[in-house]
Design an enzyme around this catalytic site. Structure first.
Site, PDB file in Angstrom:
ATOM      1  N   GLY A  41       0.817  -1.202   0.000  1.00 18.38           N
ATOM      2  CA  GLY A  41       0.000   0.000   0.000  1.00 18.38           C
ATOM      3  C   GLY A  41       0.853   1.254   0.000  1.00 18.38           C
ATOM      4  O   GLY A  41       2.028   1.217  -0.381  1.00 18.38           O
ATOM      5  N   CYS A  42       0.280   2.362   0.409  1.00 14.31           N
ATOM      6  CA  CYS A  42       0.971   3.662   0.394  1.00 14.31           C
ATOM      7  C   CYS A  42       2.357   3.543   1.008  1.00 14.31           C
ATOM      8  O   CYS A  42       2.497   3.209   2.180  1.00 14.31           O
ATOM      9  CB  CYS A  42       0.139   4.695   1.151  1.00 14.31           C
ATOM     10  SG  CYS A  42       0.926   6.321   1.255  1.00 14.31           S
ATOM     11  N   PHE A  43       3.375   3.814   0.226  1.00 22.49           N
ATOM     12  CA  PHE A  43       4.735   3.511   0.672  1.00 22.49           C
ATOM     13  C   PHE A  43       5.255   4.416   1.784  1.00 22.49           C
ATOM     14  O   PHE A  43       6.226   4.084   2.450  1.00 22.49           O
ATOM     15  CB  PHE A  43       5.718   3.429  -0.484  1.00 22.49           C
ATOM     16  CG  PHE A  43       5.743   4.569  -1.486  1.00 22.49           C
ATOM     17  CD1 PHE A  43       5.242   5.833  -1.213  1.00 22.49           C
ATOM     18  CD2 PHE A  43       6.285   4.351  -2.754  1.00 22.49           C
ATOM     19  CE1 PHE A  43       5.291   6.855  -2.140  1.00 22.49           C
ATOM     20  CE2 PHE A  43       6.347   5.374  -3.701  1.00 22.49           C
ATOM     21  CZ  PHE A  43       5.849   6.627  -3.395  1.00 22.49           C
ATOM     22  N   TRP A  44       4.603   5.549   2.021  1.00 24.25           N
ATOM     23  CA  TRP A  44       5.054   6.412   3.117  1.00 24.25           C
ATOM     24  C   TRP A  44       5.002   5.674   4.457  1.00 24.25           C
ATOM     25  O   TRP A  44       5.958   5.662   5.218  1.00 24.25           O
ATOM     26  CB  TRP A  44       4.180   7.662   3.218  1.00 24.25           C
ATOM     27  CG  TRP A  44       4.251   8.582   2.050  1.00 24.25           C
ATOM     28  CD1 TRP A  44       5.238   8.653   1.103  1.00 24.25           C
ATOM     29  CD2 TRP A  44       3.286   9.586   1.706  1.00 24.25           C
ATOM     30  NE1 TRP A  44       4.938   9.627   0.187  1.00 24.25           N
ATOM     31  CE2 TRP A  44       3.752  10.221   0.539  1.00 24.25           C
ATOM     32  CE3 TRP A  44       2.089   9.993   2.275  1.00 24.25           C
ATOM     33  CZ2 TRP A  44       3.049  11.264  -0.071  1.00 24.25           C
ATOM     34  CZ3 TRP A  44       1.384  11.036   1.664  1.00 24.25           C
ATOM     35  CH2 TRP A  44       1.867  11.659   0.516  1.00 24.25           C
ATOM     36  N   HIS A 192      -2.204   0.424   8.113  1.00 18.68           N
ATOM     37  CA  HIS A 192      -0.807   0.250   8.497  1.00 18.68           C
ATOM     38  C   HIS A 192      -0.647   0.386  10.010  1.00 18.68           C
ATOM     39  O   HIS A 192      -0.519   1.481  10.554  1.00 18.68           O
ATOM     40  CB  HIS A 192       0.083   1.270   7.782  1.00 18.68           C
ATOM     41  CG  HIS A 192       0.231   0.999   6.323  1.00 18.68           C
ATOM     42  ND1 HIS A 192       0.694   1.936   5.427  1.00 18.68           N
ATOM     43  CD2 HIS A 192      -0.019  -0.111   5.592  1.00 18.68           C
ATOM     44  CE1 HIS A 192       0.723   1.410   4.210  1.00 18.68           C
ATOM     45  NE2 HIS A 192       0.292   0.167   4.284  1.00 18.68           N
TER      46      HIS A 192
END
Length: 201
Positions: A41-44, A192
């Site tokens: 998912g969102c890599f941040w 996350h």
């Protein structure tokens, strides 16, 4: 600019047998370093959680980027369009004498939801798919074993994570690297977080 020149001047151009970027190589990553590439998912948030969990414990570097697509030198905007086939991903460069590949993958299955196809939380699209991108047959075998156990013990047979050979890696733009360190109030995917699962042993 001719394609070979564009590649020559692409930031963080791959330059070693590990696929470690020129910037990483300049950081004097020791011989014997290994690489774990995952998409969750969102890599941040993925980068932030891996750095928090493994910094000082054998993690040399963690870098966000794009993998699994066909286009050359993809931009964030192009990846987000869904047209390049890339996933937002994380590469962890680590000391295998301090962290094992298995530990990194067990953490992977605890820190995101691997049961939703092309989605993490409210983020939808193929760029947010769950994936493990292995470098060799040993990594493939470990990935398959960990996935099987996580599916049986933790995720009730619902895992949809891809296990694929690592193709070409492209570093994301500089402003994405360590994004949540630079922007503490920045967006974090609600999927996350570290699940309180038991051991896979």
């Amino acid at each position: 600019m001719p394609n070979f020149m564009a590649r020559l001047f692409r930031p963080f151009m791959t330059s070693t047998s590990l696929g470690i970027s020129s910037t990483e190589a300049a950081m004097n990553v020791p011989d014997g370093a290994q690489k774990c590439t995952i998409a969750a998912g969102c890599f941040w948030g993925v980068e932030h959680m891996y750095r928090k969990a493994f910094s000082g414990k054998g993690l040399y570097d963690a870098r966000v980027g794009y993998i699994g697509g066909d286009a050359q030198n993809p931009s964030y905007r192009a990846v987000c369009s869904g047209n390049t086939g890339h996933a937002e991903a994380l590469q962890v460069i680590y000391d295998p004498t301090k962290i094992t590949y298995r530990q990194l993958l067990e953490f992977f299955y605890k820190m995101h939801d691997p049961t939703t196809s092309n989605q993490q939380g409210p983020d939808r699209g193929s760029q947010y798919r769950s994936g493990i991108f292995y470098e060799n047959e040993e990594q493939k075998s470990i990935a398959e074993e960990v996935t099987k156990l996580a599916n049986e013990k933790w995720w009730k047979g619902k895992i949809v994570t891809e296990i694929l050979p690592a193709g070409e890696w492209w570093d994301a733009e500089t402003y994405h690297q360590k994004y949540l360190d630079k922007n503490p109030g920045g967006y974090e995917c609600p999927s996350h977080f570290l699940r309180n699962f038991g051991s896979l042993e």
